[in-house]
Design an enzyme around this catalytic site. Structure first.
Site, PDB file in Angstrom:
ATOM      1  N   THR A 136       0.838  -1.203   0.000  1.00  0.00           N
ATOM      2  CA  THR A 136       0.000   0.000   0.000  1.00  0.00           C
ATOM      3  C   THR A 136       0.868   1.247   0.000  1.00  0.00           C
ATOM      4  O   THR A 136       0.641   2.183  -0.781  1.00  0.00           O
ATOM      5  CB  THR A 136      -0.940   0.005   1.222  1.00  0.00           C
ATOM      6  OG1 THR A 136      -1.882  -1.067   1.082  1.00  0.00           O
ATOM      7  CG2 THR A 136      -1.695   1.317   1.327  1.00  0.00           C
TER       8      THR A 136
ATOM      9  N   ASN B 155      -5.680 -10.109  -8.067  1.00  0.00           N
ATOM     10  CA  ASN B 155      -5.595 -10.807  -6.792  1.00  0.00           C
ATOM     11  C   ASN B 155      -6.847 -11.611  -6.453  1.00  0.00           C
ATOM     12  O   ASN B 155      -6.806 -12.497  -5.610  1.00  0.00           O
ATOM     13  CB  ASN B 155      -5.313  -9.814  -5.659  1.00  0.00           C
ATOM     14  CG  ASN B 155      -6.261  -8.630  -5.676  1.00  0.00           C
ATOM     15  OD1 ASN B 155      -6.599  -8.100  -6.724  1.00  0.00           O
ATOM     16  ND2 ASN B 155      -6.681  -8.195  -4.514  1.00  0.00           N
TER      17      ASN B 155
ATOM     18  N   GLY C 280       5.984  -8.502   0.977  1.00  0.00           N
ATOM     19  CA  GLY C 280       6.635  -9.670   1.557  1.00  0.00           C
ATOM     20  C   GLY C 280       5.676 -10.733   2.052  1.00  0.00           C
ATOM     21  O   GLY C 280       5.902 -11.928   1.852  1.00  0.00           O
ATOM     22  N   HIS C 281       4.576 -10.337   2.695  1.00  0.00           N
ATOM     23  CA  HIS C 281       3.722 -11.341   3.324  1.00  0.00           C
ATOM     24  C   HIS C 281       2.871 -12.128   2.350  1.00  0.00           C
ATOM     25  O   HIS C 281       2.278 -13.137   2.712  1.00  0.00           O
ATOM     26  CB  HIS C 281       2.852 -10.710   4.417  1.00  0.00           C
ATOM     27  CG  HIS C 281       1.727  -9.847   3.927  1.00  0.00           C
ATOM     28  ND1 HIS C 281       0.415 -10.261   3.941  1.00  0.00           N
ATOM     29  CD2 HIS C 281       1.728  -8.591   3.443  1.00  0.00           C
ATOM     30  CE1 HIS C 281      -0.357  -9.291   3.493  1.00  0.00           C
ATOM     31  NE2 HIS C 281       0.405  -8.264   3.177  1.00  0.00           N
TER      32      HIS C 281
ATOM     33  N   THR D  66      14.459   4.581   9.404  1.00  0.00           N
ATOM     34  CA  THR D  66      15.329   3.433   9.654  1.00  0.00           C
ATOM     35  C   THR D  66      14.710   2.173   9.072  1.00  0.00           C
ATOM     36  O   THR D  66      13.531   1.889   9.280  1.00  0.00           O
ATOM     37  CB  THR D  66      15.539   3.255  11.165  1.00  0.00           C
ATOM     38  OG1 THR D  66      16.119   4.453  11.699  1.00  0.00           O
ATOM     39  CG2 THR D  66      16.445   2.068  11.453  1.00  0.00           C
TER      40      THR D  66
ATOM     41  N   CYS E 146      -8.124  -6.872   1.241  1.00  0.00           N
ATOM     42  CA  CYS E 146      -8.590  -5.801   2.116  1.00  0.00           C
ATOM     43  C   CYS E 146     -10.097  -5.779   2.281  1.00  0.00           C
ATOM     44  O   CYS E 146     -10.626  -4.963   3.026  1.00  0.00           O
ATOM     45  CB  CYS E 146      -8.086  -4.456   1.606  1.00  0.00           C
ATOM     46  SG  CYS E 146      -6.285  -4.347   1.669  1.00  0.00           S
TER      47      CYS E 146
END
Length: 385
Positions: A69, A156, A203-204, A240, A327
């Protein structure tokens, strides 16, 4: 329990868990120059190379984000704002396919609200879920100014794969820029970043940890950072780096990039599920069945069995599925994707999505079929009563 919702989130792969655990023990900031900082930086750069490999991109083109997102927001807002630079042609037209993820659709709408000179248009898809290439061709010819086009690599919900090579050719010929949301497709089909200017990943969805994604951006493509306050990632995204998340993302990307055997195994599971379901319940409708689809995705409807009833009944049987996009899986409503494909609302209200992944087994398939047969029988009984 039978987890069949990998397009929502794929369970953490063992190799990702190992990478996350190791990164948590390093305890350094990747921006620091001391020994622990250098160790952290090495983890980040190793993961960056692995994510780049998944998309056939260069490592220095990868920008880590908090997820897809954010990556889609960065790509769209960053491209439009970046195009205001003196050496760039201003983006005045933004085209998004009608079946894009909500993070693309909503961000595109926000662009039109923030920048008065930007016109946002939806691109139609055909009944099979494939983008209307002629409609794109015509749209690119109309209007002035540079165009930014967003077309996902594969949907998706339905798994239908888009003709990116042809889309890319049309956009290039018009002098435009192309954003490809590759989140659903990554690890299921071969990606080629050379076809676009921006690509987003998560990533997930690959079996990595939640909370880490990436935007891959071509070096000369306009991109204005949206998070500022530091020189991290060459000034393109301040903050970071999420060391453990990035490490797990890199491990998952590496496994997915080297997964031809896994893809074939998953495709066999998907095909066995669909053939078994159709044999048991012939009236089952499988959306996008006539087109190339992701090996792991099956979007289907059993007339008379609503999405809500199906999801609840399957869950009670220990089978976890979705009614549509990630979502909206917490809200049972008619899918905008199926609406864009022209699916009748009554049938769309029965849509369910099963998505397989690295941990899926034939036991999961058989459990899902058995549960659906039982639920369909109950629905028929209630209708008869």
């Amino acid at each position: 329990m039978h987890y069949l919702d990998h397009n929502s989130t794929s369970p953490l792969r063992p190799e990702s868990l190992s990478a996350v655990t190791h990164a948590l023990t390093v305890g350094g900031n990747a921006a620091s120059v001391h020994a622990r900082g250098r160790a952290a930086r090495a983890i980040v750069e190793d993961a960056r190379a692995k994510v780049a490999e998944l998309a056939r991109a260069k490592a220095d083109q990868v920008i880590f984000t908090s997820g897809a997102t954010e990556a889609n927001n960065l790509a769209l807002f960053g491209a439009v704002e970046g195009s205001l630079a003196e050496d760039q042609t201003r983006i005045t037209r933004v085209f998004v396919s009608a079946i894009e993820h909500s993070s693309v659709l909503a961000t595109a709408d926000r662009l039109a609200e923030r920048f008065a000179w930007v016109r946002v248009s939806r691109l139609a898809v055909m009944a099979d879920g494939v983008i209307d290439l002629e409609g794109l061709r015509v749209a690119l010819r109309e209007g002035k100014g540079r165009a930014l086009v967003a077309v996902m690599a594969a949907n998706n919900e339905t798994g239908v794969i888009q003709p990116l090579a042809e889309v890319s050719r049309l956009v290039r010929e018009a002098g435009g820029l192309l954003l490809v949301d590759a989140v659903p497709a990554a690890g299921k089909i071969d990606l080629d970043f050379a076809l676009c200017d921006y690509m987003t990943l998560s990533g997930h969805k690959l079996g990595g940890p939640i909370g880490c994604g990436a935007l891959i951006a071509r070096e000369d493509a306009p991109l204005q950072p949206q998070l500022v306050g530091g020189a991290h990632q060459k000034g393109r995204r301040a903050g970071t780096e999420n060391l453990s998340g990035i490490a797990g993302f890199g491990a998952a990307a590496h496994s997915a990039a080297d997964g031809e055997g896994e893809r074939a195994r998953i495709a066999h599971l998907r095909d066995h599920f669909e053939s078994g379901l159709k044999q048991a319940i012939p009236e089952t409708v499988i959306f996008g069945a006539g087109k190339a689809r992701l090996c792991n995705t099956s979007s289907f409807a059993i007339p008379g069995l609503t999405s809500e009833t199906g999801m609840i009944g399957l869950d009670l049987d220990g089978v976890m599925v979705s009614s549509g996009s990630t979502c909206s899986s917490g809200k049972v409503k008619v899918s905008p994707v199926l609406a864009a494909m022209g699916v009748e609302e009554k049938l769309a209200a029965c849509a369910l999505r099963i998505s397989f992944g690295w941990s899926s087994t034939m036991e999961d398939v058989n459990a899902a079929i058995a549960s659906l047969i039982k639920l369909r029988g109950r629905a028929r009984g209630k209708a008869a009563a």
